[in-house]
Motif scaffolding. Structure first.
Motif, PDB file in Angstrom:
ATOM      1  N   VAL A 109       1.079  -1.172   0.093  1.00  9.69           N
ATOM      2  CA  VAL A 109      -0.240   0.014  -0.041  1.00  9.69           C
ATOM      3  C   VAL A 109       0.859   1.159  -0.016  1.00  9.69           C
ATOM      4  O   VAL A 109       0.278   2.261  -0.257  1.00  9.69           O
ATOM      5  CB  VAL A 109      -1.077   0.005   1.344  1.00  9.69           C
ATOM      6  CG1 VAL A 109      -1.858  -0.819   0.983  1.00  9.69           C
ATOM      7  CG2 VAL A 109      -0.321  -0.306   2.386  1.00  9.69           C
ATOM      8  N   LYS A 110       2.124   1.224   0.563  1.00  6.00           N
ATOM      9  CA  LYS A 110       2.986   2.421   0.609  1.00  6.00           C
ATOM     10  C   LYS A 110       4.229   1.849   0.434  1.00  6.00           C
ATOM     11  O   LYS A 110       4.732   1.204   0.868  1.00  6.00           O
ATOM     12  CB  LYS A 110       2.641   3.203   1.626  1.00  6.00           C
ATOM     13  CG  LYS A 110       3.593   4.336   1.782  1.00  6.00           C
ATOM     14  CD  LYS A 110       2.962   4.911   3.114  1.00  6.00           C
ATOM     15  CE  LYS A 110       4.114   6.238   3.616  1.00  6.00           C
ATOM     16  NZ  LYS A 110       3.700   6.657   4.898  1.00  6.00           N
ATOM     17  N   SER A 111       5.433   2.680  -0.408  1.00  6.28           N
ATOM     18  CA  SER A 111       6.625   2.372  -0.268  1.00  6.28           C
ATOM     19  C   SER A 111       7.411   3.663  -0.208  1.00  6.28           C
ATOM     20  O   SER A 111       7.071   4.937  -1.104  1.00  6.28           O
ATOM     21  CB  SER A 111       7.082   1.824  -1.771  1.00  6.28           C
ATOM     22  OG  SER A 111       8.550   1.570  -1.850  1.00  6.28           O
ATOM     23  N   THR A 120      11.067   1.664   3.170  1.00  4.19           N
ATOM     24  CA  THR A 120       9.998   1.203   3.991  1.00  4.19           C
ATOM     25  C   THR A 120       8.959   0.555   2.859  1.00  4.19           C
ATOM     26  O   THR A 120       8.532   1.430   2.238  1.00  4.19           O
ATOM     27  CB  THR A 120       9.446   2.039   4.997  1.00  4.19           C
ATOM     28  OG1 THR A 120      10.882   2.331   5.812  1.00  4.19           O
ATOM     29  CG2 THR A 120       8.411   1.266   6.058  1.00  4.19           C
ATOM     30  N   ILE A 121       8.610  -0.668   3.069  1.00  2.47           N
ATOM     31  CA  ILE A 121       7.551  -1.212   2.434  1.00  2.47           C
ATOM     32  C   ILE A 121       6.169  -1.334   3.335  1.00  2.47           C
ATOM     33  O   ILE A 121       6.358  -1.978   4.102  1.00  2.47           O
ATOM     34  CB  ILE A 121       7.801  -2.550   1.613  1.00  2.47           C
ATOM     35  CG1 ILE A 121       9.090  -2.027   0.682  1.00  2.47           C
ATOM     36  CG2 ILE A 121       6.384  -3.042   0.794  1.00  2.47           C
ATOM     37  CD1 ILE A 121       9.389  -3.274  -0.063  1.00  2.47           C
ATOM     38  N   THR A 122       5.135  -0.750   3.097  1.00  2.00           N
ATOM     39  CA  THR A 122       4.100  -1.186   4.150  1.00  2.00           C
ATOM     40  C   THR A 122       2.920  -1.912   3.199  1.00  2.00           C
ATOM     41  O   THR A 122       2.721  -1.639   2.017  1.00  2.00           O
ATOM     42  CB  THR A 122       3.414   0.369   4.368  1.00  2.00           C
ATOM     43  OG1 THR A 122       4.032   1.176   4.851  1.00  2.00           O
ATOM     44  CG2 THR A 122       1.933   0.030   5.185  1.00  2.00           C
ATOM     45  N   LEU A 123       2.633  -3.289   3.873  1.00  2.00           N
ATOM     46  CA  LEU A 123       1.926  -4.107   3.241  1.00  2.00           C
ATOM     47  C   LEU A 123       0.459  -4.340   4.291  1.00  2.00           C
ATOM     48  O   LEU A 123       0.449  -4.009   5.418  1.00  2.00           O
ATOM     49  CB  LEU A 123       2.570  -5.502   3.347  1.00  2.00           C
ATOM     50  CG  LEU A 123       3.853  -5.523   2.580  1.00  2.00           C
ATOM     51  CD1 LEU A 123       4.531  -6.808   2.989  1.00  2.00           C
ATOM     52  CD2 LEU A 123       3.427  -5.521   1.046  1.00  2.00           C
ATOM     53  N   GLN A 124      -0.542  -4.651   3.395  1.00  2.00           N
ATOM     54  CA  GLN A 124      -1.815  -4.774   4.268  1.00  2.00           C
ATOM     55  C   GLN A 124      -2.427  -6.049   3.702  1.00  2.00           C
ATOM     56  O   GLN A 124      -2.595  -6.335   2.536  1.00  2.00           O
ATOM     57  CB  GLN A 124      -2.606  -3.276   3.953  1.00  2.00           C
ATOM     58  CG  GLN A 124      -3.928  -3.501   4.605  1.00  2.00           C
ATOM     59  CD  GLN A 124      -4.490  -2.196   4.641  1.00  2.00           C
ATOM     60  OE1 GLN A 124      -4.153  -1.596   3.526  1.00  2.00           O
ATOM     61  NE2 GLN A 124      -5.350  -1.769   5.244  1.00  2.00           N
ATOM     62  N   ARG A 125      -3.102  -6.689   4.802  1.00  2.00           N
ATOM     63  CA  ARG A 125      -4.013  -7.749   4.501  1.00  2.00           C
ATOM     64  C   ARG A 125      -5.360  -7.473   5.129  1.00  2.00           C
ATOM     65  O   ARG A 125      -5.581  -7.488   6.266  1.00  2.00           O
ATOM     66  CB  ARG A 125      -3.440  -9.221   4.776  1.00  2.00           C
ATOM     67  CG  ARG A 125      -4.230 -10.429   4.369  1.00  2.00           C
ATOM     68  CD  ARG A 125      -3.476 -11.649   4.593  1.00  2.00           C
ATOM     69  NE  ARG A 125      -3.354 -11.828   6.118  1.00  2.00           N
ATOM     70  CZ  ARG A 125      -2.600 -12.831   6.624  1.00  2.00           C
ATOM     71  NH1 ARG A 125      -2.004 -13.759   5.689  1.00  2.00           N
ATOM     72  NH2 ARG A 125      -2.454 -12.980   7.925  1.00  2.00           N
ATOM     73  N   TRP A 126      -6.467  -7.863   4.302  1.00  2.00           N
ATOM     74  CA  TRP A 126      -7.868  -7.812   5.066  1.00  2.00           C
ATOM     75  C   TRP A 126      -8.311  -9.214   5.348  1.00  2.00           C
ATOM     76  O   TRP A 126      -7.939 -10.037   4.434  1.00  2.00           O
ATOM     77  CB  TRP A 126      -8.748  -6.850   4.087  1.00  2.00           C
ATOM     78  CG  TRP A 126      -8.326  -5.641   3.787  1.00  2.00           C
ATOM     79  CD1 TRP A 126      -7.557  -5.016   2.915  1.00  2.00           C
ATOM     80  CD2 TRP A 126      -8.657  -4.420   4.657  1.00  2.00           C
ATOM     81  NE1 TRP A 126      -7.347  -3.634   2.931  1.00  2.00           N
ATOM     82  CE2 TRP A 126      -8.169  -3.198   4.087  1.00  2.00           C
ATOM     83  CE3 TRP A 126      -9.650  -4.255   5.747  1.00  2.00           C
ATOM     84  CZ2 TRP A 126      -8.385  -1.961   4.771  1.00  2.00           C
ATOM     85  CZ3 TRP A 126      -9.794  -3.074   6.285  1.00  2.00           C
ATOM     86  CH2 TRP A 126      -9.072  -1.682   5.731  1.00  2.00           C
ATOM     87  N   ASN A 127      -8.855  -9.362   6.486  1.00  4.10           N
ATOM     88  CA  ASN A 127      -9.879 -10.298   6.679  1.00  4.10           C
ATOM     89  C   ASN A 127     -11.057 -10.005   7.143  1.00  4.10           C
ATOM     90  O   ASN A 127     -11.382  -8.737   7.119  1.00  4.10           O
ATOM     91  CB  ASN A 127      -8.702 -11.294   7.571  1.00  4.10           C
ATOM     92  CG  ASN A 127      -8.988 -10.827   9.032  1.00  4.10           C
ATOM     93  OD1 ASN A 127      -9.716  -9.684   9.141  1.00  4.10           O
ATOM     94  ND2 ASN A 127      -7.845 -10.995   9.764  1.00  4.10           N
ATOM     95  N   LEU A 128     -12.079 -10.813   7.475  1.00  2.00           N
ATOM     96  CA  LEU A 128     -13.481 -10.638   7.601  1.00  2.00           C
ATOM     97  C   LEU A 128     -13.502  -9.613   8.841  1.00  2.00           C
ATOM     98  O   LEU A 128     -14.319  -8.960   8.824  1.00  2.00           O
ATOM     99  CB  LEU A 128     -14.186 -11.754   7.720  1.00  2.00           C
ATOM    100  CG  LEU A 128     -14.233 -12.693   6.345  1.00  2.00           C
ATOM    101  CD1 LEU A 128     -14.942 -14.217   6.957  1.00  2.00           C
ATOM    102  CD2 LEU A 128     -14.981 -12.128   5.271  1.00  2.00           C
TER     103      LEU A 128
END
Length: 135
Positions: A109-111, A120-128
């Motif tokens: 989502v952001k680098s 810096t790398i921002t990663l995101q994961r969505w769950n329910l």
């Protein structure tokens, strides 16, 4: 007198190495080498960065990783060898992180590139129920 040098690298994946070279806009070509007796169907793929002086830079597969092979006295790239390796390593690592994290559901989502050259790398994961972010 020329002195060919084999530099130990940590590049073990052809896909990520090619992506890193592409990000740096470094033209290269693939070179297939037959291995085994009588030129069997098994091939190694090496990468060659052509230079105008015909002293090309190569990444040779040694069975475990790609070794950088070059003649430092004929290096004509626009940056020093150390800078080349650092930049390539950084892009390679970024590609590994993003690609492997996507396999388990994370999306970048952001680098951000910092003044010291680090990223810096921002990663995101969505769950329910909620989201999980990893920096």
């Amino acid at each position: 007198m020329s002195h060919f040098t084999n530099l130990k690298t940590s590049f073990k994946n052809l896909f990520h190495l090619e992506n890193a070279l592409n990000k740096l806009e470094i033209p290269y070509k693939r070179e297939k080498k037959a291995i085994g007796a009588n030129n069997s169907k098994h091939h190694n793929v090496n990468l060659v960065i052509p230079q105008s002086n015909n002293y090309d830079i190569t990444f040779n597969w040694n069975g475990e990783e790609y070794e950088l092979v070059l003649d430092a006295s004929f290096w004509i790239q626009p940056y020093p060898v150390e800078s080349f390796i650092n930049k390539l390593s950084q892009h390679y690592a970024n590609d590994v992180i993003i690609t492997e994290s996507q396999k388990i559901g994370f999306q970048p989502v952001k680098s951000k590139q910092h003044v010291d050259g680090s990223n810096t790398i921002t990663l995101q994961r969505w769950n329910l129920k909620n989201s999980v972010s990893v920096i």
